[in-house]
Design a protein around this motif. Structure first.
Motif, PDB file in Angstrom:
ATOM      1  N   ARG A   1       0.830  -1.208   0.000  1.00 41.48           N
ATOM      2  CA  ARG A   1       0.000   0.000   0.000  1.00 41.48           C
ATOM      3  C   ARG A   1       0.867   1.261   0.000  1.00 41.48           C
ATOM      4  O   ARG A   1       0.551   2.233  -0.680  1.00 41.48           O
ATOM      5  CB  ARG A   1      -0.943   0.009   1.194  1.00 41.48           C
ATOM      6  N   ARG A   2       1.964   1.246   0.765  1.00 42.61           N
ATOM      7  CA  ARG A   2       2.864   2.401   0.814  1.00 42.61           C
ATOM      8  C   ARG A   2       3.479   2.652  -0.554  1.00 42.61           C
ATOM      9  O   ARG A   2       3.580   3.796  -1.009  1.00 42.61           O
ATOM     10  CB  ARG A   2       3.956   2.153   1.858  1.00 42.61           C
ATOM     11  N   ILE A   3       3.894   1.587  -1.220  1.00 43.58           N
ATOM     12  CA  ILE A   3       4.468   1.712  -2.563  1.00 43.58           C
ATOM     13  C   ILE A   3       3.441   2.313  -3.521  1.00 43.58           C
ATOM     14  O   ILE A   3       3.742   3.245  -4.271  1.00 43.58           O
ATOM     15  CB  ILE A   3       4.977   0.346  -3.069  1.00 43.58           C
ATOM     16  N   ILE A   4       2.227   1.807  -3.481  1.00 44.81           N
ATOM     17  CA  ILE A   4       1.178   2.299  -4.378  1.00 44.81           C
ATOM     18  C   ILE A   4       0.856   3.759  -4.073  1.00 44.81           C
ATOM     19  O   ILE A   4       0.663   4.568  -4.985  1.00 44.81           O
ATOM     20  CB  ILE A   4      -0.067   1.394  -4.290  1.00 44.81           C
ATOM     21  N   ASP A   5       0.819   4.117  -2.790  1.00 48.08           N
ATOM     22  CA  ASP A   5       0.558   5.514  -2.423  1.00 48.08           C
ATOM     23  C   ASP A   5       1.639   6.445  -2.949  1.00 48.08           C
ATOM     24  O   ASP A   5       1.344   7.483  -3.533  1.00 48.08           O
ATOM     25  CB  ASP A   5       0.453   5.666  -0.900  1.00 48.08           C
TER      26      ASP A   5
ATOM     27  N   LEU B   1       9.094   4.410 -12.168  1.00 51.30           N
ATOM     28  CA  LEU B   1      10.154   3.912 -11.301  1.00 51.30           C
ATOM     29  C   LEU B   1       9.801   2.526 -10.754  1.00 51.30           C
ATOM     30  O   LEU B   1      10.650   1.632 -10.693  1.00 51.30           O
ATOM     31  CB  LEU B   1      10.406   4.901 -10.161  1.00 51.30           C
ATOM     32  N   VAL B   2       8.538   2.336 -10.401  1.00 52.12           N
ATOM     33  CA  VAL B   2       8.094   1.020  -9.923  1.00 52.12           C
ATOM     34  C   VAL B   2       8.232  -0.005 -11.046  1.00 52.12           C
ATOM     35  O   VAL B   2       8.713  -1.117 -10.819  1.00 52.12           O
ATOM     36  CB  VAL B   2       6.651   1.090  -9.382  1.00 52.12           C
ATOM     37  N   ARG B   3       7.838   0.361 -12.256  1.00 49.56           N
ATOM     38  CA  ARG B   3       7.991  -0.567 -13.389  1.00 49.56           C
ATOM     39  C   ARG B   3       9.461  -0.903 -13.618  1.00 49.56           C
ATOM     40  O   ARG B   3       9.810  -2.058 -13.870  1.00 49.56           O
ATOM     41  CB  ARG B   3       7.371   0.029 -14.650  1.00 49.56           C
ATOM     42  N   GLN B   4      10.317   0.108 -13.538  1.00 46.78           N
ATOM     43  CA  GLN B   4      11.753  -0.124 -13.724  1.00 46.78           C
ATOM     44  C   GLN B   4      12.290  -1.095 -12.682  1.00 46.78           C
ATOM     45  O   GLN B   4      13.081  -1.984 -13.000  1.00 46.78           O
ATOM     46  CB  GLN B   4      12.499   1.214 -13.614  1.00 46.78           C
TER      47      GLN B   4
ATOM     48  N   VAL C   1       5.166  -7.477 -11.744  1.00 42.53           N
ATOM     49  CA  VAL C   1       4.207  -7.939 -10.739  1.00 42.53           C
ATOM     50  C   VAL C   1       4.786  -7.635  -9.358  1.00 42.53           C
ATOM     51  O   VAL C   1       5.630  -8.364  -8.836  1.00 42.53           O
ATOM     52  CB  VAL C   1       3.899  -9.443 -10.892  1.00 42.53           C
ATOM     53  N   LEU C   2       4.320  -6.553  -8.788  1.00 43.03           N
ATOM     54  CA  LEU C   2       4.821  -6.047  -7.513  1.00 43.03           C
ATOM     55  C   LEU C   2       4.727  -7.091  -6.406  1.00 43.03           C
ATOM     56  O   LEU C   2       5.617  -7.219  -5.567  1.00 43.03           O
ATOM     57  CB  LEU C   2       4.018  -4.800  -7.145  1.00 43.03           C
TER      58      LEU C   2
ATOM     59  N   ASP D   1      10.146  -9.661   0.584  1.00 45.16           N
ATOM     60  CA  ASP D   1      10.080  -8.560   1.552  1.00 45.16           C
ATOM     61  C   ASP D   1      11.278  -7.623   1.456  1.00 45.16           C
ATOM     62  O   ASP D   1      11.122  -6.402   1.518  1.00 45.16           O
ATOM     63  CB  ASP D   1       9.968  -9.094   2.984  1.00 45.16           C
ATOM     64  N   GLU D   2      12.470  -8.179   1.297  1.00 47.24           N
ATOM     65  CA  GLU D   2      13.673  -7.352   1.243  1.00 47.24           C
ATOM     66  C   GLU D   2      13.637  -6.396   0.046  1.00 47.24           C
ATOM     67  O   GLU D   2      14.043  -5.244   0.148  1.00 47.24           O
ATOM     68  CB  GLU D   2      14.942  -8.211   1.168  1.00 47.24           C
ATOM     69  N   GLU D   3      13.159  -6.893  -1.083  1.00 51.83           N
ATOM     70  CA  GLU D   3      13.083  -6.055  -2.276  1.00 51.83           C
ATOM     71  C   GLU D   3      11.972  -5.013  -2.152  1.00 51.83           C
ATOM     72  O   GLU D   3      12.092  -3.905  -2.677  1.00 51.83           O
ATOM     73  CB  GLU D   3      12.905  -6.899  -3.528  1.00 51.83           C
ATOM     74  N   LEU D   4      10.884  -5.365  -1.455  1.00 52.63           N
ATOM     75  CA  LEU D   4       9.830  -4.378  -1.205  1.00 52.63           C
ATOM     76  C   LEU D   4      10.378  -3.238  -0.352  1.00 52.63           C
ATOM     77  O   LEU D   4      10.116  -2.059  -0.623  1.00 52.63           O
ATOM     78  CB  LEU D   4       8.629  -5.017  -0.507  1.00 52.63           C
ATOM     79  N   GLU D   5      11.150  -3.591   0.668  1.00 50.38           N
ATOM     80  CA  GLU D   5      11.759  -2.564   1.519  1.00 50.38           C
ATOM     81  C   GLU D   5      12.712  -1.688   0.708  1.00 50.38           C
ATOM     82  O   GLU D   5      12.734  -0.464   0.867  1.00 50.38           O
ATOM     83  CB  GLU D   5      12.498  -3.209   2.687  1.00 50.38           C
ATOM     84  N   GLY D   6      13.478  -2.309  -0.168  1.00 49.54           N
ATOM     85  CA  GLY D   6      14.385  -1.564  -1.029  1.00 49.54           C
ATOM     86  C   GLY D   6      13.644  -0.636  -1.981  1.00 49.54           C
ATOM     87  O   GLY D   6      14.067   0.494  -2.231  1.00 49.54           O
ATOM     88  N   LEU D   7      12.507  -1.105  -2.502  1.00 52.18           N
ATOM     89  CA  LEU D   7      11.706  -0.290  -3.404  1.00 52.18           C
ATOM     90  C   LEU D   7      11.130   0.914  -2.670  1.00 52.18           C
ATOM     91  O   LEU D   7      11.108   2.025  -3.198  1.00 52.18           O
ATOM     92  CB  LEU D   7      10.596  -1.123  -4.047  1.00 52.18           C
ATOM     93  N   ILE D   8      10.690   0.703  -1.440  1.00 51.83           N
ATOM     94  CA  ILE D   8      10.186   1.829  -0.644  1.00 51.83           C
ATOM     95  C   ILE D   8      11.296   2.853  -0.436  1.00 51.83           C
ATOM     96  O   ILE D   8      11.080   4.058  -0.581  1.00 51.83           O
ATOM     97  CB  ILE D   8       9.602   1.343   0.699  1.00 51.83           C
ATOM     98  N   ALA D   9      12.489   2.385  -0.117  1.00 55.01           N
ATOM     99  CA  ALA D   9      13.623   3.300   0.074  1.00 55.01           C
ATOM    100  C   ALA D   9      13.909   4.082  -1.215  1.00 55.01           C
ATOM    101  O   ALA D   9      14.170   5.287  -1.177  1.00 55.01           O
ATOM    102  CB  ALA D   9      14.859   2.529   0.524  1.00 55.01           C
ATOM    103  N   THR D  10      13.842   3.411  -2.346  1.00 53.00           N
ATOM    104  CA  THR D  10      14.065   4.067  -3.635  1.00 53.00           C
ATOM    105  C   THR D  10      12.989   5.118  -3.893  1.00 53.00           C
ATOM    106  O   THR D  10      13.280   6.228  -4.341  1.00 53.00           O
ATOM    107  CB  THR D  10      14.081   3.027  -4.773  1.00 53.00           C
TER     108      THR D  10
END
Length: 105
Positions: A36-40, A50-53, A61-62, A67-76
């Motif tokens: 949800r945070r990523i989508i927001d 950036l999410v697609r990249q 497919v998000l 979990d580790e990559e989700l955390e990294g994506l949020i940081a990005t």
């Protein structure tokens, strides 16, 4: 469904089912919050590109990201948010892959 994507989803499900029920519930709630945070952030700052990249290796497919990559994506995404607030181009911050920044003085 793409066989590679199917195999990745199957591996994620098998890993999740190997955890105790209490941990599965906690993990599911945590993943949901991260997604949800990523989508927001993606919506608020128009960062879909950036999410697609960052999800090209899982065919966009998000939910297939661990979990580790989700955390990294949020940081990005938070770096991108800061760049927007500071008025710094994404290429200068190093968020666009394959792009170089050559400033002419």
């Amino acid at each position: 469904m793409n066989p590679l994507l199917r195999d990745e989803l199957a591996a994620l499900i098998a890993d999740e089912m190997g955890r105790p029920e209490e941990k599965r519930k906690e993990s599911a709630a945590r993943r949901d919050a991260m997604l949800r945070r990523i989508i927001d952030l993606q919506t608020l700052y128009q960062l879909g590109w950036l999410v697609r990249q960052e999800t090209m290796h899982v065919y966009g497919v998000l939910e297939c990201l661990p979990d580790e990559e989700l955390e990294g994506l949020i940081a990005t995404l938070l770096r991108a948010e800061q760049a927007v607030h500071d008025g710094v181009p994404f290429v200068e911050v190093g968020l666009i892959r394959g792009a170089t920044c050559n400033w002419v003085a």
